[in-house]
Write an enzyme that holds these catalytic residues in place. Structure first.
Site, PDB file in Angstrom:
ATOM      1  N   GLY A  13       0.964  -1.297   0.078  1.00 30.33           N
ATOM      2  CA  GLY A  13       0.260   0.541  -0.553  1.00 30.33           C
ATOM      3  C   GLY A  13       1.304   1.578   0.029  1.00 30.33           C
ATOM      4  N   PRO A  89      -3.050 -13.607   5.141  1.00 25.66           N
ATOM      5  CA  PRO A  89      -2.563 -14.310   5.686  1.00 25.66           C
ATOM      6  C   PRO A  89      -2.895 -15.904   5.611  1.00 25.66           C
ATOM      7  CG  PRO A  89      -2.932 -13.131   7.591  1.00 25.66           C
ATOM      8  CD  PRO A  89      -3.501 -13.000   6.407  1.00 25.66           C
ATOM      9  N   SER A 127      -4.781  -6.459  -2.549  1.00 28.41           N
ATOM     10  CA  SER A 127      -3.804  -7.514  -1.377  1.00 28.41           C
ATOM     11  C   SER A 127      -3.831  -8.561  -2.946  1.00 28.41           C
ATOM     12  CB  SER A 127      -4.709  -8.537  -0.839  1.00 28.41           C
ATOM     13  OG  SER A 127      -4.968  -6.860   0.360  1.00 28.41           O
ATOM     14  N   THR A 128      -2.897  -9.739  -2.648  1.00 29.52           N
ATOM     15  CA  THR A 128      -3.370 -11.102  -3.694  1.00 29.52           C
ATOM     16  C   THR A 128      -4.081 -11.939  -2.724  1.00 29.52           C
ATOM     17  OG1 THR A 128      -0.475 -11.422  -3.483  1.00 29.52           O
ATOM     18  CG2 THR A 128      -1.753 -12.999  -3.930  1.00 29.52           C
ATOM     19  N   ALA A 160       8.478  -6.411  -5.602  1.00 31.26           N
ATOM     20  CA  ALA A 160       9.223  -7.054  -5.089  1.00 31.26           C
ATOM     21  C   ALA A 160      10.184  -6.315  -4.336  1.00 31.26           C
ATOM     22  CB  ALA A 160      10.934  -7.475  -5.994  1.00 31.26           C
ATOM     23  N   GLU A 161      10.346  -6.816  -3.054  1.00 24.58           N
ATOM     24  CA  GLU A 161      10.369  -5.909  -2.154  1.00 24.58           C
ATOM     25  C   GLU A 161      12.574  -5.087  -2.426  1.00 24.58           C
ATOM     26  OE1 GLU A 161       9.474  -7.273   1.868  1.00 24.58           O
ATOM     27  OE2 GLU A 161       7.842  -7.323   0.945  1.00 24.58           O
ATOM     28  N   LEU A 217      -1.577 -15.769  -8.713  1.00 20.29           N
ATOM     29  CA  LEU A 217      -0.793 -16.597  -7.889  1.00 20.29           C
ATOM     30  C   LEU A 217      -0.157 -17.602  -8.480  1.00 20.29           C
ATOM     31  CD1 LEU A 217      -4.591 -18.063  -5.525  1.00 20.29           C
ATOM     32  CD2 LEU A 217      -2.170 -16.902  -5.099  1.00 20.29           C
ATOM     33  N   CYS A 272       5.629 -14.065   0.200  1.00 17.13           N
ATOM     34  CA  CYS A 272       4.226 -14.368  -0.383  1.00 17.13           C
ATOM     35  C   CYS A 272       4.781 -15.939  -0.943  1.00 17.13           C
ATOM     36  CB  CYS A 272       4.128 -13.297  -0.827  1.00 17.13           C
ATOM     37  SG  CYS A 272       3.521 -11.502  -0.427  1.00 17.13           S
ATOM     38  N   GLN A 274       5.289 -18.933  -0.425  1.00 11.95           N
ATOM     39  CA  GLN A 274       4.754 -19.869   0.551  1.00 11.95           C
ATOM     40  C   GLN A 274       3.583 -19.548   0.958  1.00 11.95           C
ATOM     41  OE1 GLN A 274       6.997 -22.079   3.541  1.00 11.95           O
ATOM     42  NE2 GLN A 274       5.500 -21.398   4.866  1.00 11.95           N
TER      43      GLN A 274
HETATM   44  N1  LIG Z   1       5.195  -7.526   0.404  1.00  9.84           N
HETATM   45  C1  LIG Z   1       5.123  -7.692  -0.863  1.00  9.84           C
HETATM   46  O1  LIG Z   1       6.577  -7.409  -1.556  1.00  9.84           O
HETATM   47  C2  LIG Z   1       4.029  -8.325  -1.600  1.00  9.84           C
HETATM   48  C3  LIG Z   1       2.779  -8.071  -1.186  1.00  9.84           C
HETATM   49  N2  LIG Z   1       1.468  -9.133  -1.865  1.00  9.84           N
HETATM   50  C4  LIG Z   1      -0.130  -9.091  -1.146  1.00  9.84           C
HETATM   51  O2  LIG Z   1      -0.218  -7.593  -0.691  1.00  9.84           O
HETATM   52  C5  LIG Z   1      -0.990  -8.073   0.548  1.00  9.84           C
HETATM   53  C6  LIG Z   1      -0.432  -6.914   2.140  1.00  9.84           C
HETATM   54  O3  LIG Z   1       1.120  -7.680   2.286  1.00  9.84           O
HETATM   55  P1  LIG Z   1       2.125  -6.455   3.130  1.00  9.84           P
HETATM   56  O4  LIG Z   1       1.856  -5.039   2.766  1.00  9.84           O
HETATM   57  O5  LIG Z   1       3.291  -6.833   2.721  1.00  9.84           O
HETATM   58  O6  LIG Z   1       1.141  -6.816   4.666  1.00  9.84           O
HETATM   59  P2  LIG Z   1       1.294  -5.579   5.858  1.00  9.84           P
HETATM   60  O7  LIG Z   1       1.523  -6.674   6.570  1.00  9.84           O
HETATM   61  O8  LIG Z   1       2.736  -4.991   5.695  1.00  9.84           O
HETATM   62  O9  LIG Z   1       0.720  -4.424   5.061  1.00  9.84           O
HETATM   63  C7  LIG Z   1      -1.226  -4.909   5.734  1.00  9.84           C
HETATM   64  C8  LIG Z   1      -1.089  -3.407   6.571  1.00  9.84           C
HETATM   65  O10 LIG Z   1      -2.725  -3.632   6.736  1.00  9.84           O
HETATM   66  C9  LIG Z   1      -3.392  -3.012   7.735  1.00  9.84           C
HETATM   67  N3  LIG Z   1      -4.797  -3.494   8.048  1.00  9.84           N
HETATM   68  C10 LIG Z   1      -5.596  -4.823   8.321  1.00  9.84           C
HETATM   69  N4  LIG Z   1      -6.550  -4.955   8.544  1.00  9.84           N
HETATM   70  C11 LIG Z   1      -7.314  -3.408   7.684  1.00  9.84           C
HETATM   71  C12 LIG Z   1      -7.938  -3.048   7.985  1.00  9.84           C
HETATM   72  N5  LIG Z   1      -9.192  -3.611   8.296  1.00  9.84           N
HETATM   73  N6  LIG Z   1      -8.274  -1.333   8.135  1.00  9.84           N
HETATM   74  C13 LIG Z   1      -7.088  -0.758   7.928  1.00  9.84           C
HETATM   75  N7  LIG Z   1      -5.845  -1.253   7.575  1.00  9.84           N
HETATM   76  C14 LIG Z   1      -5.714  -2.521   8.075  1.00  9.84           C
HETATM   77  C15 LIG Z   1      -2.523  -3.778   8.674  1.00  9.84           C
HETATM   78  O11 LIG Z   1      -2.327  -2.845   9.703  1.00  9.84           O
HETATM   79  C16 LIG Z   1      -1.293  -3.465   7.463  1.00  9.84           C
HETATM   80  O12 LIG Z   1      -0.160  -2.731   8.429  1.00  9.84           O
HETATM   81  C17 LIG Z   1      -1.026  -9.316   0.782  1.00  9.84           C
HETATM   82  O13 LIG Z   1      -2.233  -9.661   0.854  1.00  9.84           O
HETATM   83  C18 LIG Z   1       0.227 -10.148  -0.280  1.00  9.84           C
HETATM   84  O14 LIG Z   1       0.246 -10.808  -0.129  1.00  9.84           O
HETATM   85  C19 LIG Z   1       1.844  -8.717  -3.513  1.00  9.84           C
HETATM   86  C20 LIG Z   1       2.432  -7.952  -3.867  1.00  9.84           C
HETATM   87  C21 LIG Z   1       3.868  -7.590  -3.377  1.00  9.84           C
HETATM   88  O1  LIG Z   2       3.973 -11.527  -4.749  1.00  8.39           O
HETATM   89  C1  LIG Z   2       4.843 -10.732  -3.577  1.00  8.39           C
HETATM   90  O2  LIG Z   2       5.081 -10.428  -2.239  1.00  8.39           O
HETATM   91  C2  LIG Z   2       6.315 -10.658  -4.373  1.00  8.39           C
HETATM   92  O3  LIG Z   2       7.013 -11.533  -4.255  1.00  8.39           O
HETATM   93  C3  LIG Z   2       7.900 -11.662  -4.588  1.00  8.39           C
HETATM   94  O4  LIG Z   2       8.784 -10.329  -4.479  1.00  8.39           O
HETATM   95  P1  LIG Z   2       9.713 -10.646  -2.630  1.00  8.39           P
HETATM   96  O5  LIG Z   2       8.963 -12.004  -2.110  1.00  8.39           O
HETATM   97  O6  LIG Z   2       9.868  -9.652  -2.391  1.00  8.39           O
HETATM   98  O7  LIG Z   2      11.153 -10.923  -3.555  1.00  8.39           O
HETATM   99  P2  LIG Z   2      12.627 -11.732  -4.417  1.00  8.39           P
HETATM  100  O8  LIG Z   2      12.867 -11.312  -4.802  1.00  8.39           O
HETATM  101  O9  LIG Z   2      11.336 -12.570  -5.110  1.00  8.39           O
HETATM  102  O10 LIG Z   2      12.976 -12.870  -3.312  1.00  8.39           O
HETATM  103  C4  LIG Z   2      12.324 -13.905  -2.773  1.00  8.39           C
HETATM  104  C5  LIG Z   2      13.270 -15.234  -2.229  1.00  8.39           C
HETATM  105  O11 LIG Z   2      13.531 -15.587  -2.747  1.00  8.39           O
HETATM  106  C6  LIG Z   2      15.086 -15.463  -3.382  1.00  8.39           C
HETATM  107  N1  LIG Z   2      16.089 -16.445  -4.383  1.00  8.39           N
HETATM  108  C7  LIG Z   2      15.427 -14.556  -5.604  1.00  8.39           C
HETATM  109  C8  LIG Z   2      15.799 -15.000  -6.409  1.00  8.39           C
HETATM  110  C9  LIG Z   2      16.894 -15.880  -6.946  1.00  8.39           C
HETATM  111  O12 LIG Z   2      17.527 -16.643  -8.109  1.00  8.39           O
HETATM  112  N2  LIG Z   2      17.234 -17.207  -5.442  1.00  8.39           N
HETATM  113  C10 LIG Z   2      16.790 -16.608  -4.659  1.00  8.39           C
HETATM  114  O13 LIG Z   2      16.649 -18.017  -3.757  1.00  8.39           O
HETATM  115  C11 LIG Z   2      14.921 -14.344  -2.685  1.00  8.39           C
HETATM  116  O14 LIG Z   2      16.439 -14.443  -2.399  1.00  8.39           O
HETATM  117  C12 LIG Z   2      14.546 -14.042  -1.141  1.00  8.39           C
HETATM  118  O15 LIG Z   2      14.554 -14.960  -0.316  1.00  8.39           O
HETATM  119  C13 LIG Z   2       8.106 -12.005  -6.232  1.00  8.39           C
HETATM  120  O16 LIG Z   2       9.240 -11.282  -6.553  1.00  8.39           O
HETATM  121  C14 LIG Z   2       7.149 -10.092  -7.191  1.00  8.39           C
HETATM  122  O17 LIG Z   2       6.612 -10.428  -8.245  1.00  8.39           O
HETATM  123  C15 LIG Z   2       5.761 -10.655  -5.894  1.00  8.39           C
HETATM  124  O18 LIG Z   2       5.469  -8.996  -5.863  1.00  8.39           O
END
Ligand SMILES: NC(=O)C1=CN([C@@H]2O[C@H](COP(=O)(O)OP(=O)(O)OC[C@H]3O[C@@H](n4cnc5c(N)ncnc54)[C@H](O)[C@@H]3O)[C@@H](O)[C@H]2O)C=CC1
Ligand SMILES: O=C(O)[C@H]1O[C@H](OP(=O)(O)OP(=O)(O)OC[C@H]2O[C@@H](n3ccc(=O)[nH]c3=O)[C@H](O)[C@@H]2O)[C@H](O)[C@@H](O)[C@@H]1O
Length: 480
Positions: A13, A89, A127-128, A160-161, A217, A272, A274
């Protein structure tokens, strides 16, 4: 002026909305969250997440057309487009526990949107979520709508982070799924208009709702599968004398396969991969597809195998016991350039070593002691619930110390485990480190970041994932 509100100020977000605000000065963007501490941090100089380039983007827009607030209801009721980017989650209890997505936060957000809305809105799944979630959300919204029209879109995020800002500035694609009705198409167009302000049109893909939900997914499952494939090969490389880096390079040269995402490691982590594969497995099982479910489960099994294999290698190499030995852990985040530790392989490796009674000294440039202690004591899957719902004062693990320097961590240690590929680890003075360690001194490189030959010249016994083994390691008991 179009108004956007995003519910959930997390890793997705926050950066996503900051970039929309930067690229679309005519749109007002409010990011809202129930977590007061997170919003306070977003409004301060110390942002709640570490992401290269994010500070600059936030500074340019905050207070102009980008706002962070805990007044969730006000901003939702005023918005034309509401993104929902809350946690999804893995369920820890009840039906589908350990696999299915927990949609509690999503559902409560949807009910709140229905409650407070006074005008028509586009609601965007950021969200996913499991495929078909939009149908459930649609039902919640329309059954509580008081005559207001809601259009649901699926717009999964692929950032990706560590590279989030770059990924958002220049995405491979933006995916928008919606209903194939005139109203649905109008909503798709409205969201397309937002992204089109900086993303080339041919990279904005539009599909039906279910394809968009499932593509997210599927993409994560494919990416994780590549890592498990190369990690499975790494075990075979060690057994045969092949070198996984050379194998990956040769395989990746095939243009049908491509060179990216083929780095062997101690295992993938992150919030994400797992979670999303478990979710995919559950959906397959629910749809009567056990063979497909079993296929994807293997990706996780190999990942667990890789983490166990690493721990076993450490213990076996050090005379089959690490009891009371100091082991330095370099890197705790799940990858470099982030402070995120969700599902990091470091948790499993540390727990494995602690199980064998090791003493751990951990250093990561971006992860705090509090976070590490929390991670090592938290139950599985609890980490992905909003932070304010996690245990406040976890018990500390006594055999663990957290230090702010790699030299301090490695002093008097018997072995070093490199678990995150931070660039600074490549530049460490390993001679200085070696001189201060117990002998024989071991390095277990779970990320293939150090120059093993140089370290061997210094005197270290070195294990690098998937590389030909040191004679020392060959003579040690077999690991599985
Ligand atoms: N972290 C990543 O790199 C990526 C995550 N996603 C997906 O995006 C979604 C969010 O992931 P993150 O941003 O990593 O999670 P996060 O845990 O960092 O953020 C989620 C936020 O939503 C808030 N929240 C929960 N319920 C709420 C409500 N009812 N009203 C207002 N706020 C609320 C929480 O307090 C938290 O701050 C997940 O579904 C995840 O799978 C997709 C792509 C990349
Ligand atoms: O849905 C999500 O949360 C995101 O998940 C991953 O992004 P992220 O988990 O942030 O980071 P990655 O770069 O994908 O790495 C994931 C894990 O795989 C590992 N990795 C990555 C690449 C590689 O070649 N080998 C390897 O072990 C990384 O070290 C890390 O632990 C995807 O790359 C994103 O496209 C997606 O949006």
């Amino acid at each position: 002026m179009v108004k956007i509100c995003c519910i959930g100020a997390g890793y997705v977000g926050g950066p996503t909305m900051a970039v929309i605000a930067l690229k679309c000065p005519s749109i007002e963007v409010a990011v809202v969250d129930i977590s007061v501490s997170r919003i306070t941090a977003w409004n301060s100089d110390q942002l709640p997440i570490y992401e290269p380039g994010l500070d600059g983007v936030v500074k340019q827009c905050r207070g102009k057309n980008l706002f962070f607030s805990t007044d969730v209801e006000k901003h939702v009721s005023e918005a034309d487009i509401v993104f929902v980017s809350v946690n999804t989650p893995t369920k820890t209890r009840g039906l589908g526990a350990g696999k299915a997505a927990d949609l509690t936060y999503w559902e409560s957000a949807a009910r709140m949107i229905a409650d407070v809305s006074k005008s028509n809105k586009i609601v965007v799944e950021k969200s996913t979520v499991p495929v078909k979630t939009a149908e459930a959300i649609e039902k919640i919204l329309t059954h509580n709508s008081k005559g207001i029209q809601f259009q649901i879109l699926s717009n999964p995020e692929f950032l990706a982070e560590g590279t989030a800002i770059q990924d958002l500035f220049n995405p491979d694609r933006v995916l928008i799924g919606g209903r194939e009705t005139p109203e649905g198409e109008k909503a798709i167009q409205a969201l397309k208009d937002v992204y089109a302000q900086w993303v080339p049109e041919d990279r904005i893909l539009t599909t039906n709702l279910w394809s968009a939900e499932l593509s997210k997914l599927a993409a994560n499952a494919f990416l994780a599968q590549r890592i498990s494939s190369v990690n499975a090969m790494s075990a075979l490389c060690e057994a045969t004398g092949a070198n996984v880096t050379q194998v990956s390079y040769a395989v990746g040269k095939d243009s049908r396969i491509g060179p990216k995402f083929l780095n062997s490691s101690v295992g993938f982590g992150g919030s994400c991969f797992q979670k999303d594969i478990l979710n995919l497995v559950y959906i397959c099982e629910c749809n009567g597809l056990p063979e497909v479910a079993e296929y994807w489960k293997q990706v996780i099994k190999i990942n667990d195998y890789q983490k166990n294999r690493f721990v076993n290698r450490v213990v076996a190499s050090m005379f089959n016991t690490v009891s009371n030995k100091k082991i330095a852990i370099l890197g705790f985040a799940f990858k470099k350039d982030t402070g995120d530790t969700r599902e990091t392989p470091a948790i499993d490796v540390c727990k494995g070593l602690l199980g064998d009674k090791a003493r751990l000294s951990i250093y990561d440039p971006q992860v705090t002691e509090d976070q590490i202690q929390r991670d090592l004591t938290m139950d599985k899957f609890t980490w992905d619930h909003p932070i304010h719902l996690q245990p406040m004062s976890p018990t500390t693990v006594k055999q663990v110390t957290v230090v702010w320097d790699a030299y301090e961590a490695t002093k008097d240690a018997h072995g070093i485990c490199i678990l995150t590929e931070w660039d600074e680890f490549k530049a460490l003075d390993f001679k200085r480190i070696y001189d201060k360690m117990q002998k024989p001194a071991f390095v277990f490189d779970g990320r293939n970041v150090v120059d093993a030959d140089k370290l061997r010249d210094i005197g270290f016994i070195v294990y690098s994932i998937g590389k030909p083994l040191d004679p020392w390691l060959k003579d040690m008991p077999a690991v599985a």
